[in-house]
Design an enzyme around this catalytic site. Structure first.
Site, PDB file in Angstrom:
ATOM      1  N   ASP A   1     -28.307 -34.971 -44.209  1.00  0.00           N
ATOM      2  CA  ASP A   1     -28.927 -33.765 -44.764  1.00  0.00           C
ATOM      3  C   ASP A   1     -28.625 -33.746 -46.258  1.00  0.00           C
ATOM      4  O   ASP A   1     -27.784 -34.511 -46.746  1.00  0.00           O
ATOM      5  CB  ASP A   1     -28.368 -32.518 -44.056  1.00  0.00           C
ATOM      6  CG  ASP A   1     -29.045 -31.228 -44.522  1.00  0.00           C
ATOM      7  OD1 ASP A   1     -30.221 -31.278 -44.928  1.00  0.00           O
ATOM      8  OD2 ASP A   1     -28.389 -30.166 -44.483  1.00  0.00           O
TER       9      ASP A   1
ATOM     10  N   ARG B   1     -40.251 -29.632 -34.392  1.00  0.00           N
ATOM     11  CA  ARG B   1     -39.916 -28.240 -34.679  1.00  0.00           C
ATOM     12  C   ARG B   1     -40.914 -27.317 -33.993  1.00  0.00           C
ATOM     13  O   ARG B   1     -40.546 -26.258 -33.479  1.00  0.00           O
ATOM     14  CB  ARG B   1     -39.924 -27.987 -36.199  1.00  0.00           C
ATOM     15  CG  ARG B   1     -38.788 -28.591 -36.988  1.00  0.00           C
ATOM     16  CD  ARG B   1     -37.449 -27.922 -36.711  1.00  0.00           C
ATOM     17  NE  ARG B   1     -37.447 -26.509 -37.040  1.00  0.00           N
ATOM     18  CZ  ARG B   1     -37.209 -26.008 -38.251  1.00  0.00           C
ATOM     19  NH1 ARG B   1     -36.964 -26.819 -39.267  1.00  0.00           N
ATOM     20  NH2 ARG B   1     -37.191 -24.700 -38.444  1.00  0.00           N
TER      21      ARG B   1
ATOM     22  N   HIS C   1     -27.938 -23.839 -38.262  1.00  0.00           N
ATOM     23  CA  HIS C   1     -29.395 -24.004 -38.229  1.00  0.00           C
ATOM     24  C   HIS C   1     -29.783 -24.428 -36.804  1.00  0.00           C
ATOM     25  O   HIS C   1     -30.206 -25.563 -36.575  1.00  0.00           O
ATOM     26  CB  HIS C   1     -29.819 -25.053 -39.247  1.00  0.00           C
ATOM     27  CG  HIS C   1     -31.281 -25.034 -39.588  1.00  0.00           C
ATOM     28  ND1 HIS C   1     -32.189 -24.166 -39.001  1.00  0.00           N
ATOM     29  CD2 HIS C   1     -32.013 -25.812 -40.450  1.00  0.00           C
ATOM     30  CE1 HIS C   1     -33.395 -24.401 -39.487  1.00  0.00           C
ATOM     31  NE2 HIS C   1     -33.311 -25.396 -40.363  1.00  0.00           N
TER      32      HIS C   1
ATOM     33  N   GLN D   1     -33.301 -26.046 -35.683  1.00  0.00           N
ATOM     34  CA  GLN D   1     -33.470 -27.437 -36.115  1.00  0.00           C
ATOM     35  C   GLN D   1     -32.849 -28.383 -35.098  1.00  0.00           C
ATOM     36  O   GLN D   1     -33.414 -29.427 -34.775  1.00  0.00           O
ATOM     37  CB  GLN D   1     -32.821 -27.640 -37.480  1.00  0.00           C
ATOM     38  CG  GLN D   1     -32.876 -29.064 -37.993  1.00  0.00           C
ATOM     39  CD  GLN D   1     -34.280 -29.538 -38.296  1.00  0.00           C
ATOM     40  OE1 GLN D   1     -34.977 -28.920 -39.089  1.00  0.00           O
ATOM     41  NE2 GLN D   1     -34.709 -30.619 -37.659  1.00  0.00           N
TER      42      GLN D   1
ATOM     43  N   ARG E   1     -34.730 -16.253 -41.758  1.00  0.00           N
ATOM     44  CA  ARG E   1     -34.183 -17.411 -42.499  1.00  0.00           C
ATOM     45  C   ARG E   1     -33.477 -16.823 -43.708  1.00  0.00           C
ATOM     46  O   ARG E   1     -34.134 -16.355 -44.660  1.00  0.00           O
ATOM     47  CB  ARG E   1     -35.336 -18.335 -42.899  1.00  0.00           C
ATOM     48  CG  ARG E   1     -34.934 -19.597 -43.650  1.00  0.00           C
ATOM     49  CD  ARG E   1     -36.185 -20.428 -43.897  1.00  0.00           C
ATOM     50  NE  ARG E   1     -35.938 -21.568 -44.742  1.00  0.00           N
ATOM     51  CZ  ARG E   1     -35.576 -22.775 -44.306  1.00  0.00           C
ATOM     52  NH1 ARG E   1     -35.403 -22.972 -43.014  1.00  0.00           N
ATOM     53  NH2 ARG E   1     -35.395 -23.780 -45.149  1.00  0.00           N
TER      54      ARG E   1
ATOM     55  N   CYS F   1     -33.371 -33.702 -41.528  1.00  0.00           N
ATOM     56  CA  CYS F   1     -34.082 -32.456 -41.222  1.00  0.00           C
ATOM     57  C   CYS F   1     -35.070 -32.042 -42.306  1.00  0.00           C
ATOM     58  O   CYS F   1     -35.882 -31.140 -42.071  1.00  0.00           O
ATOM     59  CB  CYS F   1     -33.086 -31.340 -40.941  1.00  0.00           C
ATOM     60  SG  CYS F   1     -31.903 -31.044 -42.277  1.00  0.00           S
TER      61      CYS F   1
END
Length: 313
Positions: free
Chosen positions: A230, A300, A139, A142, A112, A272
């Site tokens: 987001d 997830r 991402h 996700q 990450r 998310c």
């Protein structure tokens, strides 16, 4: 017990830096496995017995760290958490040397990071699979969880109206890629100057994706079966001047109960997380009857567990 699915041989040992690293068939296999795992497949089984995933974090994490670590544990494996303070990615040691060390000890690397180029360098030098746990460009893990969540309400996503409202950031880019794989009709609404990555957008169009770009959030939300947002200010962009400017530029893009009334009566809302309440969303939206935000967070675990199973088995 739900019958376990056999791993897809073409995925073994592969990197997963973007959603388009999967073919449509492989994408379908990962999501089918995620659905099966949520229903109880593999319960009591340990297909990744003795395997270790190295997890590199340049950015803070709640969902990514917890779900990858729990996923490895539930599959019989183990995860090692490596913060940037400990390994100094690209500072204490070159990214190349870290990759060449880790490949000798572990079966996979999840990172990450800030820069997508860091992931590409890890993948270039590591013979073991590298998974994008988030970068400035994409991402993808996700989006696997997002589409698992969408399919729980709308099993057939072909032609489904999905509206993404907010910043044209890594999430918007990942949504564009998933439009190729899922067959949805995607509308992305951003303020002028905040459009998603042009290269990713053009590539998706060439691959046949149905994507509309607009600067009108209400028009995008009207009749949508899935509404997604987001944060406007991503990690690393918290400078006060930048934050104030963005909040001003994004006036009218907040998801609130009034905007949720514009979507399809059976439509759902996704975010998310983490949410910046009072900016891109209000608490009443994440707690709304149309919200699937916390189902999405749960997924997830299942989606990443499925991905790990196919890459490492």
């Amino acid at each position: 017990m739900v019958e376990a699915i056999k791993p897809v041989s073409s995925l073994k040992g592969r990197d997963f830096l973007s959603n388009l690293d999967l073919s449509p068939t492989e994408y379908r296999a990962v999501l089918d496995t995620a659905h099966a795992m949520k229903r109880g497949a593999f319960k009591g089984l340990r297909p990744l017995e003795g395997q270790t995933l190295a997890m590199i974090f340049e950015k803070p994490s709640l969902r990514t760290r917890t779900t990858f670590e729990v996923a490895m544990n539930q599959l019989g494996g183990h995860a090692v958490n490596l913060t940037n303070a400990e390994i100094g990615l690209g500072t204490r040691e070159p990214v190349r040397d870290i990759a060449l060390n880790l490949e000798r000890w572990v079966e996979g690397i999840m990172a990450r990071v800030y820069l997508h180029s860091t992931l590409e360098e890890l993948a270039r030098y590591s013979s073991k699979p590298v998974i994008n746990g988030l970068s400035d460009l994409l991402h993808p893990v996700q989006l696997l969880a997002d589409y698992q969540t969408i399919e729980e309400t709308f099993p057939d996503t072909r032609g489904l109206k999905v509206a993404y409202i907010g910043d044209g950031n890594n999430m918007a880019n990942a949504h564009i890629q998933c439009a190729v794989l899922s067959g949805v009709k995607l509308t992305i609404a951003t303020p002028r100057g905040y459009e998603p990555n042009a290269v990713i957008y053009m590539e998706a169009l060439k691959l046949g994706a149905d994507i509309t770009l607009t600067h009108d959030p209400r028009a995008a939300a009207e009749g949508a079966q899935v509404l997604y947002t987001d944060v406007w200010v991503s990690m690393g962009q918290e400078a006060e001047a930048s934050q104030k400017r963005k909040i001003k530029d994004f006036a009218g893009f907040q998801v609130n109960p009034a905007m949720l009334e514009l979507i399809d009566p059976e439509g759902i809302f996704l975010h998310c997380l983490p949410a910046h309440y009072g900016e891109e969303v209000v608490e009443e939206a994440t707690l709304h009857r149309k919200s699937r935000v916390f189902d999405q967070a749960e997924n997830r675990l299942h989606a990443q567990k499925a991905l790990l199973y196919h890459l490492l088995s």
